[in-house]
Design a protein around this motif. Sequence first.
Motif, PDB file in Angstrom:
ATOM      1  N   ASP A 184      35.052  29.125  33.555  1.00  0.00           N
ATOM      2  CA  ASP A 184      36.048  29.127  32.478  1.00  0.00           C
ATOM      3  C   ASP A 184      37.477  29.077  32.987  1.00  0.00           C
ATOM      4  OD1 ASP A 184      34.083  29.538  30.335  1.00  0.00           O
ATOM      5  OD2 ASP A 184      33.826  31.524  31.210  1.00  0.00           O
ATOM      6  N   ILE A 185      37.665  28.893  34.283  1.00  0.00           N
ATOM      7  CA  ILE A 185      39.009  28.871  34.853  1.00  0.00           C
ATOM      8  C   ILE A 185      39.181  27.599  35.678  1.00  0.00           C
ATOM      9  CG2 ILE A 185      39.248  31.382  34.857  1.00  0.00           C
ATOM     10  CD1 ILE A 185      38.554  31.401  37.816  1.00  0.00           C
ATOM     11  N   ALA A 186      40.428  27.235  35.894  1.00  0.00           N
ATOM     12  CA  ALA A 186      40.709  26.003  36.640  1.00  0.00           C
ATOM     13  C   ALA A 186      40.476  26.186  38.136  1.00  0.00           C
ATOM     14  CB  ALA A 186      42.145  25.551  36.378  1.00  0.00           C
ATOM     15  N   TRP A 187      40.497  27.428  38.601  1.00  0.00           N
ATOM     16  CA  TRP A 187      40.328  27.703  40.030  1.00  0.00           C
ATOM     17  C   TRP A 187      38.926  27.347  40.502  1.00  0.00           C
ATOM     18  CZ3 TRP A 187      37.061  30.749  42.914  1.00  0.00           C
ATOM     19  CH2 TRP A 187      37.429  30.985  44.242  1.00  0.00           C
ATOM     20  N   LYS A 188      38.833  26.801  41.704  1.00  0.00           N
ATOM     21  CA  LYS A 188      37.566  26.482  42.343  1.00  0.00           C
ATOM     22  C   LYS A 188      37.545  27.068  43.753  1.00  0.00           C
ATOM     23  CE  LYS A 188      36.125  24.017  38.875  1.00  0.00           C
ATOM     24  NZ  LYS A 188      35.068  24.574  37.980  1.00  0.00           N
ATOM     25  N   PRO A 189      36.366  27.362  44.304  1.00  0.00           N
ATOM     26  CA  PRO A 189      36.301  27.878  45.677  1.00  0.00           C
ATOM     27  C   PRO A 189      37.035  26.965  46.650  1.00  0.00           C
ATOM     28  CG  PRO A 189      34.157  28.092  44.624  1.00  0.00           C
ATOM     29  CD  PRO A 189      35.022  27.306  43.676  1.00  0.00           C
ATOM     30  N   GLY A 190      37.777  27.585  47.544  1.00  0.00           N
ATOM     31  CA  GLY A 190      38.575  26.838  48.515  1.00  0.00           C
ATOM     32  C   GLY A 190      40.035  26.756  48.142  1.00  0.00           C
ATOM     33  N   MET A 191      40.350  26.973  46.858  1.00  0.00           N
ATOM     34  CA  MET A 191      41.747  26.978  46.416  1.00  0.00           C
ATOM     35  C   MET A 191      42.372  28.335  46.726  1.00  0.00           C
ATOM     36  SD  MET A 191      41.233  25.081  42.716  1.00  0.00           S
ATOM     37  CE  MET A 191      42.961  25.280  42.248  1.00  0.00           C
ATOM     38  N   PRO A 192      43.705  28.420  46.845  1.00  0.00           N
ATOM     39  CA  PRO A 192      44.352  29.725  47.036  1.00  0.00           C
ATOM     40  C   PRO A 192      44.050  30.634  45.848  1.00  0.00           C
ATOM     41  CG  PRO A 192      45.883  27.918  47.465  1.00  0.00           C
ATOM     42  CD  PRO A 192      44.669  27.307  46.840  1.00  0.00           C
ATOM     43  N   GLN A 287      36.223  36.118  35.945  1.00  0.00           N
ATOM     44  CA  GLN A 287      36.289  35.079  36.958  1.00  0.00           C
ATOM     45  C   GLN A 287      37.643  35.062  37.662  1.00  0.00           C
ATOM     46  OE1 GLN A 287      34.932  31.436  34.930  1.00  0.00           O
ATOM     47  NE2 GLN A 287      33.555  32.754  33.765  1.00  0.00           N
ATOM     48  N   LEU A 288      38.721  35.263  36.901  1.00  0.00           N
ATOM     49  CA  LEU A 288      40.050  35.323  37.513  1.00  0.00           C
ATOM     50  C   LEU A 288      40.164  36.508  38.467  1.00  0.00           C
ATOM     51  CD1 LEU A 288      42.525  34.419  34.623  1.00  0.00           C
ATOM     52  CD2 LEU A 288      42.322  33.254  36.836  1.00  0.00           C
ATOM     53  N   ALA A 289      39.585  37.630  38.069  1.00  0.00           N
ATOM     54  CA  ALA A 289      39.662  38.808  38.925  1.00  0.00           C
ATOM     55  C   ALA A 289      38.948  38.562  40.248  1.00  0.00           C
ATOM     56  CB  ALA A 289      39.058  40.012  38.200  1.00  0.00           C
ATOM     57  N   ALA A 316      29.763  36.697  44.996  1.00  0.00           N
ATOM     58  CA  ALA A 316      30.569  36.426  46.187  1.00  0.00           C
ATOM     59  C   ALA A 316      30.238  35.066  46.780  1.00  0.00           C
ATOM     60  CB  ALA A 316      30.342  37.527  47.225  1.00  0.00           C
ATOM     61  N   ILE A 317      28.955  34.743  46.867  1.00  0.00           N
ATOM     62  CA  ILE A 317      28.566  33.449  47.423  1.00  0.00           C
ATOM     63  C   ILE A 317      29.038  32.318  46.516  1.00  0.00           C
ATOM     64  CG2 ILE A 317      26.619  31.976  48.081  1.00  0.00           C
ATOM     65  CD1 ILE A 317      25.102  34.557  48.804  1.00  0.00           C
ATOM     66  N   GLY A 318      28.872  32.484  45.197  1.00  0.00           N
ATOM     67  CA  GLY A 318      29.292  31.435  44.267  1.00  0.00           C
ATOM     68  C   GLY A 318      30.782  31.188  44.294  1.00  0.00           C
ATOM     69  N   PHE A 319      31.569  32.258  44.461  1.00  0.00           N
ATOM     70  CA  PHE A 319      33.029  32.134  44.535  1.00  0.00           C
ATOM     71  C   PHE A 319      33.488  31.939  45.976  1.00  0.00           C
ATOM     72  CE2 PHE A 319      32.587  33.555  40.312  1.00  0.00           C
ATOM     73  CZ  PHE A 319      33.788  33.425  39.634  1.00  0.00           C
ATOM     74  N   GLN A 320      32.534  31.969  46.916  1.00  0.00           N
ATOM     75  CA  GLN A 320      32.775  31.772  48.346  1.00  0.00           C
ATOM     76  C   GLN A 320      33.804  32.763  48.889  1.00  0.00           C
ATOM     77  OE1 GLN A 320      32.850  27.602  49.566  1.00  0.00           O
ATOM     78  NE2 GLN A 320      31.621  27.066  47.761  1.00  0.00           N
ATOM     79  N   LYS A 321      33.479  34.038  48.672  1.00  0.00           N
ATOM     80  CA  LYS A 321      34.273  35.147  49.186  1.00  0.00           C
ATOM     81  C   LYS A 321      33.432  35.924  50.196  1.00  0.00           C
ATOM     82  CE  LYS A 321      37.607  34.464  46.104  1.00  0.00           C
ATOM     83  NZ  LYS A 321      39.007  34.120  46.435  1.00  0.00           N
ATOM     84  N   PRO A 322      33.926  36.120  51.415  1.00  0.00           N
ATOM     85  CA  PRO A 322      33.160  36.911  52.380  1.00  0.00           C
ATOM     86  C   PRO A 322      33.011  38.351  51.917  1.00  0.00           C
ATOM     87  CG  PRO A 322      35.377  36.483  53.188  1.00  0.00           C
ATOM     88  CD  PRO A 322      35.218  35.660  51.951  1.00  0.00           C
ATOM     89  N   VAL A 323      32.033  39.051  52.481  1.00  0.00           N
ATOM     90  CA  VAL A 323      31.701  40.387  51.994  1.00  0.00           C
ATOM     91  C   VAL A 323      31.564  41.381  53.135  1.00  0.00           C
ATOM     92  CG1 VAL A 323      30.482  39.440  50.001  1.00  0.00           C
ATOM     93  CG2 VAL A 323      29.201  40.000  52.070  1.00  0.00           C
ATOM     94  N   VAL A 324      31.711  42.647  52.784  1.00  0.00           N
ATOM     95  CA  VAL A 324      31.277  43.770  53.609  1.00  0.00           C
ATOM     96  C   VAL A 324      30.269  44.529  52.764  1.00  0.00           C
ATOM     97  CG1 VAL A 324      31.914  45.937  54.724  1.00  0.00           C
ATOM     98  CG2 VAL A 324      33.448  43.960  54.875  1.00  0.00           C
TER      99      VAL A 324
END
Length: 395
Positions: A184-192, A287-289, A316-324
């Motif tokens: 629902d947002i314009a942001w995609k993984p890899g963007m700032p 999603q923005l958060a 995390a995987i879908g948004f491509q954010k690393p995790v601890v």
Amino acid sequence: MRIGIFENIMTPGGHEVDFDRILVEELQSLGHEVCFYVPEGFRFAMDYHVLVRELRGGVVSYTGVTGVRKIVRTVRRELHRLRWYRQLYEAAKRGEVDAFIVPTSTYRYLRALKRSVLRKSPVPVLFILHGINPKEAPKFLREADSLADCLNIRPTVLSFGDSIFGEKRANVRLIYPPTFVPRDIAWKPGMPPPADEFLQTDSHALEMDGKKPLVLGFFGQYRREKRLEDFLEAYLGGRYTRPVELFVQGATMHPEDAADFERIIAKYRGKGGIRFLHRGLIGAEWQLAIASVDALLLPYSAPRYRYHWGGMLFTAIGFQKPVVTSDDMNPEVFATYGIGKIFPSGDLMLLRKTLELFVNGYDDESLHYIAELQKAADVYSPREFIHQIITIIKE
């Protein structure tokens, strides 16, 4: 194909809601027609913009009920389930659908089938189980065995292996779970990361050697098993060589949880760049958060995470954010993909050390995380998941 989704679990939000959305939108993207079958009076947390058909027999809730009253409601729920099953069978006989999907099932759903005409369904019925723990496995396998001759009843377990604790059954399918992706947002993984008003900070974290603060995110429903206070102490005890902030979002369902979370907020707000948001997020806000942080922290320690896929991990995987995360969390994923760092479950000293290693080494390892997250995102993508579902339907 015309595919009916039988949903009978009401929830105000969370991954169950988004899981249904994956089914609806990914099936539609492949040209299939989707509709819901729900108990009368059922309330959705979001509008999926598809046809909804009501089944006679309302939802039975256990909320706030214990003892004999809970037993009575359990019996009522079983009777309602049998009514729903008969109506699903009748809908299939009328030719309303080419297949049914039950998106969140347990072995109890299969047990009820033995007393229902739905076991003779003329169309495939997929019962999706979101994981099976060692205690449940014998019960599930027993029920699956009792339905082995019902060729259109297709138990489907979300799993990372090729067996259930070494047991295999011809009528049981094992498939990977799907990731949750921004829709629902314009942001995609890899963007700032996007700027967003409810993530703005008053912590005054400063740049260090020209580096902006690394923003870590801790999200989801507040539950005591997540040991948030212990985690915050571990975070604050870390020695970081680069600027870092922590954003903690929590939704609470019960007054006692809300009061405890507010106590924690009052104790830790502003310390070490910690920010809090005490409210639920859904849809674009959620999603923005997630998009607005650099990494996700999942320090949960509970055995069930070894057997049930982690909704936040697959976010995390879908948004491509690393995790601890703790080594409880879907260890098969981390054995294959280097998408972050893990620590021994429950060991707060090693959690602190792991946070230090992750934060201080982030700049050197970020490209590795990006590459590994992309590999995992490809394998666990919603589209791949739906292809597996369609393959099972067409068997």
